[in-house]
Design a protein around this motif. Structure first.
Motif, short mmCIF file in Angstrom:
data_model
loop_
_atom_site.label_atom_id
_atom_site.label_comp_id
_atom_site.label_asym_id
_atom_site.label_seq_id
_atom_site.Cartn_x
_atom_site.Cartn_y
_atom_site.Cartn_z
N ARG A 98 42.65 51.17 51.95
CA ARG A 98 41.91 52.41 52.18
C ARG A 98 42.75 53.63 51.79
NH1 ARG A 98 40.45 55.50 57.86
NH2 ARG A 98 39.23 57.15 56.88
N TRP A 99 44.02 53.64 52.20
CA TRP A 99 44.91 54.76 51.88
C TRP A 99 45.10 54.91 50.38
CZ3 TRP A 99 50.28 54.25 50.24
CH2 TRP A 99 50.96 55.49 50.14
N ARG A 100 45.31 53.79 49.69
CA ARG A 100 45.52 53.84 48.25
C ARG A 100 44.27 54.33 47.54
NH1 ARG A 100 49.78 54.67 45.68
NH2 ARG A 100 50.83 53.12 47.00
N ALA A 101 43.09 53.87 47.97
CA ALA A 101 41.83 54.32 47.37
C ALA A 101 41.63 55.81 47.59
CB ALA A 101 40.66 53.54 47.97
N ALA A 145 41.83 47.58 39.45
CA ALA A 145 43.14 47.44 40.09
C ALA A 145 43.34 46.00 40.53
CB ALA A 145 43.26 48.37 41.29
N ALA A 146 44.60 45.62 40.65
CA ALA A 146 44.94 44.28 41.13
C ALA A 146 46.29 44.35 41.83
CB ALA A 146 44.99 43.27 39.98
N ALA A 147 46.50 43.45 42.78
CA ALA A 147 47.75 43.49 43.53
C ALA A 147 48.08 42.11 44.08
CB ALA A 147 47.65 44.49 44.69
N VAL A 148 49.38 41.85 44.20
CA VAL A 148 49.90 40.62 44.81
C VAL A 148 50.99 41.05 45.78
CG1 VAL A 148 51.02 38.40 44.43
CG2 VAL A 148 49.44 39.31 42.70
N VAL A 168 29.24 51.53 42.22
CA VAL A 168 29.67 50.47 43.15
C VAL A 168 30.85 49.70 42.57
CG1 VAL A 168 28.98 48.40 44.41
CG2 VAL A 168 27.28 50.20 43.94
N MET A 169 31.90 49.56 43.35
CA MET A 169 33.01 48.70 42.95
C MET A 169 33.01 47.46 43.81
SD MET A 169 36.28 50.91 44.30
CE MET A 169 36.41 51.52 45.99
N TRP A 187 37.96 56.88 39.71
CA TRP A 187 37.79 56.47 41.09
C TRP A 187 36.84 57.36 41.87
CZ3 TRP A 187 39.63 51.87 42.63
CH2 TRP A 187 40.62 51.26 41.83
N ARG A 188 36.66 58.59 41.42
CA ARG A 188 35.80 59.53 42.16
C ARG A 188 34.32 59.14 42.10
NH1 ARG A 188 39.90 62.61 40.08
NH2 ARG A 188 40.93 64.06 41.53
N LYS A 189 33.93 58.38 41.10
CA LYS A 189 32.51 58.08 40.95
C LYS A 189 32.03 56.96 41.87
CE LYS A 189 32.35 54.54 37.31
NZ LYS A 189 31.82 54.21 35.96
N TYR A 190 32.97 56.23 42.45
CA TYR A 190 32.59 55.09 43.29
C TYR A 190 32.35 55.53 44.73
CZ TYR A 190 34.05 52.37 39.27
OH TYR A 190 34.18 51.87 37.99
N GLN A 191 31.11 55.40 45.16
CA GLN A 191 30.72 55.78 46.52
C GLN A 191 30.41 54.56 47.40
OE1 GLN A 191 30.79 59.09 47.29
NE2 GLN A 191 31.51 59.38 45.18
#
Length: 231
Positions: free
Chosen positions: A214-217, A180-183, A117-118, A59-63
């Protein structure tokens, strides 16, 4: 028109104004937006009802982030069938705006894929308005309070309040790897915030989900001062 005595209104304001405006429900239906749901697990206390996190994701590489337009998935028995096209568009635009507002602080919003980029894709799968007057009255009228309790026990949502469901997925924009995915599904509480707006519970759910993303990221990339949003 139902008129409440002033002393009753004051009691209600004191008693519930500090409550959370939305709460997580007990269950959620899968819309088909994610396609494959086999990787999802039941979320923990501070997570969505169903969640997947790629253990190999860096996750650190995504800016930067591509934020796709929010879509609406209307199933055979979906509540969204009863929502006007205008309100559907307004809900999709609102949820996208909340996501954009939350994420632009930590990421550059772009439109071109790249190694840093994600891509975030989100879908609204359910949306039900509240009945503000009955929701307020049910706090003091025993008969209505019973109805509220029945619905709340079965679904986790207070009677006469609104609810909303969403599905989200985050992928690497270059190789399409699922990160990641969420419902999740949320409904209103007995808070009097926005009591005159029948869509308030839905709007508050969108605000909460955007801030939660945002918090989770922030946590996933090892950030500091990650602030968990208030429901």
């Amino acid at each position: 028109m139902i008129r409440l005595p002033l002393h009753v209104v004051l009691i209600l304001l004191v008693g519930v104004s500090g409550c959370a405006s939305t709460q997580q429900t007990r269950s959620v239906e899968q819309s088909g937006f994610l396609g494959d749901y086999s990787m999802l697990k039941e979320g923990k206390k501070d997570e969505t009802l169903l969640i997947y996190k790629n253990p190999q994701a860096d996750w650190r590489k995504y800016q930067k982030i591509i934020l796709d337009p929010v879509t609406l998935w209307i199933g055979k028995d979906s509540q969204l069938k009863d929502v006007s096209a205008e309100d559907r568009q307004r809900m999709a635009d609102l949820f996208w705006a909340k996501l954009h507002e939350a994420l632009k602080t930590d990421y550059e919003i772009v439109t071109t894929p790249g190694p840093d980029v994600m891509r975030l894709q989100a879908a609204i799968t359910e949306a039900e308005t509240s009945n503000p007057v009955l929701d307020t009255v049910s706090s003091i009228v025993p008969q209505l309070r019973v109805l509220t309790g029945v619905k709340g026990f079965a679904t986790g949502v207070s009677g006469f309040t609104g609810s909303a469901s969403v599905e989200l997925k985050v992928t690497d924009s270059s190789d399409k790897t699922l990160l990641a995915a969420a419902v999740d599904r949320r409904g209103g509480t007995k808070s009097l915030s926005g009591v005159t707006n029948s869509w308030n519970d839905v709007e508050e759910a969108y605000r909460y989900w955007a801030e939660k993303v945002r918090w989770r990221a922030c946590l996933l990339r090892g950030g500091e001062n990650c602030v968990e949003p208030e429901a």
